[in-house]
Design a protein around this motif. Structure first.
Motif, PDB file in Angstrom:
ATOM      1  N   THR A 127      20.511   4.135  -2.427  1.00 57.54           N
ATOM      2  CA  THR A 127      21.760   3.607  -2.331  1.00 57.54           C
ATOM      3  C   THR A 127      21.974   3.010  -0.946  1.00 57.54           C
ATOM      4  O   THR A 127      22.758   2.029  -0.644  1.00 57.54           O
ATOM      5  N   LYS A 128      21.244   3.685  -0.123  1.00 60.10           N
ATOM      6  CA  LYS A 128      21.746   3.528   1.535  1.00 60.10           C
ATOM      7  C   LYS A 128      20.468   2.736   1.768  1.00 60.10           C
ATOM      8  O   LYS A 128      20.163   2.212   3.147  1.00 60.10           O
ATOM      9  N   ARG A 129      19.229   2.293   0.917  1.00 60.79           N
ATOM     10  CA  ARG A 129      18.143   1.392   1.429  1.00 60.79           C
ATOM     11  C   ARG A 129      17.479   1.916   2.615  1.00 60.79           C
ATOM     12  O   ARG A 129      17.038   1.199   3.697  1.00 60.79           O
ATOM     13  N   ILE A 130      16.834   3.231   2.538  1.00 56.14           N
ATOM     14  CA  ILE A 130      16.214   3.802   3.699  1.00 56.14           C
ATOM     15  C   ILE A 130      14.923   4.423   3.150  1.00 56.14           C
ATOM     16  O   ILE A 130      14.869   4.777   1.872  1.00 56.14           O
ATOM     17  N   PRO A 131      13.845   4.588   3.601  1.00 52.12           N
ATOM     18  CA  PRO A 131      12.408   4.938   3.203  1.00 52.12           C
ATOM     19  C   PRO A 131      12.704   6.464   2.883  1.00 52.12           C
ATOM     20  O   PRO A 131      13.413   7.214   3.436  1.00 52.12           O
ATOM     21  N   MET A 132      11.925   6.844   1.774  1.00 52.06           N
ATOM     22  CA  MET A 132      11.766   8.161   1.358  1.00 52.06           C
ATOM     23  C   MET A 132      10.522   8.830   1.681  1.00 52.06           C
ATOM     24  O   MET A 132       9.447   8.223   1.445  1.00 52.06           O
ATOM     25  N   VAL A 133      10.350  10.044   2.343  1.00 54.55           N
ATOM     26  CA  VAL A 133       9.320  10.424   2.693  1.00 54.55           C
ATOM     27  C   VAL A 133       9.344  12.139   2.133  1.00 54.55           C
ATOM     28  O   VAL A 133       9.981  12.907   2.192  1.00 54.55           O
ATOM     29  N   TRP A 134       7.956  12.307   1.450  1.00 51.77           N
ATOM     30  CA  TRP A 134       7.851  13.781   0.856  1.00 51.77           C
ATOM     31  C   TRP A 134       6.814  14.193   1.733  1.00 51.77           C
ATOM     32  O   TRP A 134       5.725  13.700   1.730  1.00 51.77           O
ATOM     33  N   LEU A 135       6.935  15.470   2.102  1.00 54.71           N
ATOM     34  CA  LEU A 135       6.153  16.190   2.906  1.00 54.71           C
ATOM     35  C   LEU A 135       5.419  17.535   1.795  1.00 54.71           C
ATOM     36  O   LEU A 135       6.474  18.342   1.748  1.00 54.71           O
ATOM     37  N   LEU A 136       4.351  17.207   1.169  1.00 56.49           N
ATOM     38  CA  LEU A 136       4.281  17.853   0.055  1.00 56.49           C
ATOM     39  C   LEU A 136       3.381  19.272   0.366  1.00 56.49           C
ATOM     40  O   LEU A 136       2.197  19.030   0.824  1.00 56.49           O
ATOM     41  N   ASP A 137       3.896  20.360  -0.093  1.00 58.44           N
ATOM     42  CA  ASP A 137       2.906  21.738  -0.006  1.00 58.44           C
ATOM     43  C   ASP A 137       3.584  22.716  -0.923  1.00 58.44           C
ATOM     44  O   ASP A 137       4.355  23.329  -0.685  1.00 58.44           O
ATOM     45  N   SER A 138       3.023  22.459  -2.241  1.00 53.66           N
ATOM     46  CA  SER A 138       3.669  22.775  -3.277  1.00 53.66           C
ATOM     47  C   SER A 138       2.719  23.452  -4.421  1.00 53.66           C
ATOM     48  O   SER A 138       1.954  22.788  -4.805  1.00 53.66           O
ATOM     49  N   ALA A 139       2.748  24.448  -4.857  1.00 56.18           N
ATOM     50  CA  ALA A 139       2.054  24.856  -6.183  1.00 56.18           C
ATOM     51  C   ALA A 139       2.530  24.155  -7.503  1.00 56.18           C
ATOM     52  O   ALA A 139       1.940  24.498  -8.495  1.00 56.18           O
ATOM     53  N   GLY A 140       3.580  23.262  -7.473  1.00 53.93           N
ATOM     54  CA  GLY A 140       3.694  22.620  -8.488  1.00 53.93           C
ATOM     55  C   GLY A 140       4.935  22.989  -8.928  1.00 53.93           C
ATOM     56  O   GLY A 140       5.891  23.873  -8.264  1.00 53.93           O
ATOM     57  N   ALA A 141       5.323  22.666 -10.531  1.00 55.52           N
ATOM     58  CA  ALA A 141       6.713  23.042 -10.909  1.00 55.52           C
ATOM     59  C   ALA A 141       6.563  24.780 -11.028  1.00 55.52           C
ATOM     60  O   ALA A 141       5.611  25.337 -11.271  1.00 55.52           O
ATOM     61  N   ARG A 142       7.959  25.165 -10.846  1.00 53.47           N
ATOM     62  CA  ARG A 142       8.030  26.797 -10.820  1.00 53.47           C
ATOM     63  C   ARG A 142       7.787  27.161 -12.577  1.00 53.47           C
ATOM     64  O   ARG A 142       8.752  26.980 -13.410  1.00 53.47           O
ATOM     65  N   ILE A 143       6.886  27.913 -12.747  1.00 58.90           N
ATOM     66  CA  ILE A 143       6.390  28.328 -14.366  1.00 58.90           C
ATOM     67  C   ILE A 143       7.764  29.016 -14.807  1.00 58.90           C
ATOM     68  O   ILE A 143       8.058  28.844 -16.109  1.00 58.90           O
ATOM     69  N   GLN A 144       8.199  29.969 -14.128  1.00 65.12           N
ATOM     70  CA  GLN A 144       9.145  30.811 -14.653  1.00 65.12           C
ATOM     71  C   GLN A 144      10.461  30.140 -15.084  1.00 65.12           C
ATOM     72  O   GLN A 144      10.980  30.458 -15.996  1.00 65.12           O
ATOM     73  N   GLU A 145      10.718  28.810 -14.514  1.00 65.70           N
ATOM     74  CA  GLU A 145      11.816  27.970 -14.922  1.00 65.70           C
ATOM     75  C   GLU A 145      11.338  26.873 -15.817  1.00 65.70           C
ATOM     76  O   GLU A 145      12.265  26.590 -16.649  1.00 65.70           O
ATOM     77  N   ALA A 146      10.020  26.376 -15.649  1.00 62.63           N
ATOM     78  CA  ALA A 146       9.662  25.286 -16.462  1.00 62.63           C
ATOM     79  C   ALA A 146       9.317  25.581 -17.873  1.00 62.63           C
ATOM     80  O   ALA A 146       9.460  24.881 -18.756  1.00 62.63           O
ATOM     81  N   VAL A 147       8.944  26.690 -18.230  1.00 61.70           N
ATOM     82  CA  VAL A 147       8.255  26.992 -19.525  1.00 61.70           C
ATOM     83  C   VAL A 147       9.571  27.146 -20.536  1.00 61.70           C
ATOM     84  O   VAL A 147      10.432  27.827 -20.330  1.00 61.70           O
ATOM     85  N   GLY A 148       9.080  26.540 -21.524  1.00 62.52           N
ATOM     86  CA  GLY A 148      10.109  26.453 -22.796  1.00 62.52           C
ATOM     87  C   GLY A 148      10.790  25.033 -23.149  1.00 62.52           C
ATOM     88  O   GLY A 148      10.443  24.332 -22.459  1.00 62.52           O
ATOM     89  N   SER A 149      11.591  25.084 -24.053  1.00 65.19           N
ATOM     90  CA  SER A 149      11.973  23.840 -24.510  1.00 65.19           C
ATOM     91  C   SER A 149      13.012  23.131 -23.461  1.00 65.19           C
ATOM     92  O   SER A 149      13.051  21.729 -23.602  1.00 65.19           O
TER      93      SER A 149
END
Length: 524
Positions: A127-149
């Protein structure tokens, strides 16, 4: 009448408590986890942000984030900032939004609150039309929260990344692992630098791969920078350290506007526009069948001899790099005769098409340096879909409406001439060196096909073949094309820089009308 100051203050202790909370959160996973991060040669998420963002300009959002109250599996567990630091600040004086995953907090895993923070940041960037930067260092989705319907309600991230594509520049830097579905963050981003030996991405980690298909591999073998910057083509650049990665992001963003609604920034240069280089007269070998290094040409014609190479270790028969001409950013698409004669194959067509689309999205002009013998032929590439892949590049070149300048250095054969922005593909200026040969194929190939029987019947087949080749070369002489107004000029190689600089200045106000449509059907 003066009144005495109150004996107690409501806000002073609250402000002190706030300061203490912030300081504690900024420690992330604690001193031991920070030390472990440093021990492997990596910076922490906050240290990375400090390198990227101009001092004193970072505004953090969501610092008090913690595991979401609805996630029963996380009850009683601490996750400062929920493992991701989000905010905005200035990169070399221009605003950008940044999300840095904190590996010291639950391995940087992506929790519900953290993703709510990043979703808000993506909305801010769009909405403000500025670049988006991800600095990635992650094991991925947190399984404790992601598993399930409840997984059924996820997936906004990638849809929104697609919506943002072509509107704002999107950078996904791999400074550590990026596992599982989150690997689509770099898969959908514009620029993907990777730290050698640490940055990695894969749709499944080694343990899941072992369980699913029985393959025993390390994270590096599965999805390290060597895999993605040299074989798959998902990564754009291999770098040696976090510091080099941040420097690359800054350099990359310097070529781009803040959004598609602006023009790329012009930077003053002391490099004269009309600078010639006598060494260009000695770049080409005496035979058109011998290779040379196209990077030598690029270095001699761009501002200050500097350029920013994208995917340099993948599909090396073509070069895609960013540079400046007279201060104006431009994307260079150049054949590389040093690699298989500069022939186009499936990967090089994909590489060029993606780069052309990237430049076109952000109003960055294109400069084509052409020395192309055509597309690879044979059963292997046909089975791999070279027509489909070549069509991507053809589509991208035809679809691009930014200023386009074409310089034919030597060979311009067959469909290679088309995809490298030949006359029919609306170059705003198309010129050639005196060494150029524009034809459906080279003299040698034409003689082999057209005059094979005559050559075989001759008393001296070798002499007859050479005689016919020499005659055919007269037909593909560059002055034939120039004489029929199929190219705009034949130039002295030393005039190449001046010609491109003036051409880009001339085409700066270019406007192209296209038929109204929902979208084209892009070959994939």
């Amino acid at each position: 009448m003066a009144t005495d100051a109150p004996a107690t203050s409501l806000l002073r202790p609250l402000a002190e408590d706030l300061r203490a909370r912030r300081e504690q959160i900024k420690l992330g996973g604690g001193a031991e986890k920070i030390e472990a991060q440093h021990a492997k040669g990596a910076l922490t998420a906050r240290e990375r942000i400090a390198l990227l963002i101009d001092e004193g300009t970072f505004v953090e959002m969501g610092i008090h984030g913690r595991p979401h109250f609805s996630q029963r599996a996380m009850e009683g567990k601490e996750a400062p900032a929920d493992g991701v630091i989000t905010g905005y600040g200035k990169v070399d004086g221009r605003l950008a939004a940044v999300a840095a995953y904190d590996f010291t907090v639950m391995a940087g895993s992506m929790g519900m609150t953290g993703e709510m923070k990043v979703t808000r940041l993506r909305e801010l960037a769009l909405t403000k039309r500025i670049p988006m930067v991800w600095l990635l260092d992650s094991a991925g989705a947190r399984i404790q929260e992601a598993v399930g319907s409840l997984f059924a309600g996820s997936g906004h991230l990638f849809r929104e990344e697609v919506i943002n594509s072509g509107v704002i520049p999107q950078v996904a830097a791999l400074l550590g692992p990026c596992a599982a579905g989150t690997a689509y963050i770099p898969g959908l981003a514009d620029f993907v630098p990777m730290v050698r030996g640490r940055g990695s991405m894969a749709l499944a980690g080694p343990h899941l791969v072992r369980a699913a298909v029985g393959e025993d591999v390390t994270q590096e073998q599965l999805g390290g920078s060597r895999v993605h910057c040299r074989k798959s083509g998902v990564g754009d650049l291999e770098v040696d350290s976090d510091e080099a990665c941040i420097a690359a992001i800054k350099q990359y963003l310097g070529f781009f506007p803040q959004s598609c609604e602006e023009l790329p920034p012009i930077r003053p240069t002391e490099d004269p526009i009309d600078r010639g280089d006598d060494e260009l007269l000695d770049v080409l070998p005496e035979s058109n069948r011998k290779p040379y290094d196209m990077y030598e040409v690029i270095r001699r014609i761009v501002d200050d001899g500097t350029y920013f190479d994208l995917k340099p270790q993948w599909a090396k028969t073509i070069i895609t790099c960013l540079a400046r001409f007279g201060g104006r950013p431009a994307g260079i698409v150049a054949n590389q005769p040093r690699q298989l004669g500069g022939i186009l194959d499936n990967d090089s067509a994909d590489k060029a098409a993606r780069f052309i689309n990237l430049c076109n999205a952000y109003s960055i002009p294109l400069v084509f340096l052409m020395d192309v013998p055509g597309f690879m032929v044979g059963t292997k590439v046909e089975e791999a879909g070279i027509i489909r892949h070549g069509a991507k590049m053809l589509y991208a070149t035809a679809n691009a409406t930014v200023p386009k300048i074409t310089v034919v250095l030597r060979k311009a054969y067959g469909a290679g001439y088309y995809v490298m922005c030949g006359r029919a593909y609306e170059p705003d200026l198309i010129v050639a060196w005196p060494s150029a040969e524009i034809s459906v194929m080279g003299a040698e190939g034409a003689v082999e096909i057209i005059f094979r029987k005559q050559v075989e019947a001759a008393e001296d087949p070798a002499a007859k073949r050479q005689e016919l080749i020499d005659e055919f070369r007269k037909i593909i002489d560059v002055y034939v094309a120039a004489g029929n107004d199929m190219i705009d000029d034949v130039i002295d190689p030393r005039e190449t820089r001046a010609t491109i600089c003036r051409g880009l200045e001339m085409a700066a106000g270019k406007r192209v009308e296209r038929p109204a449509k929902r979208s084209g059907v892009v070959p994939v």
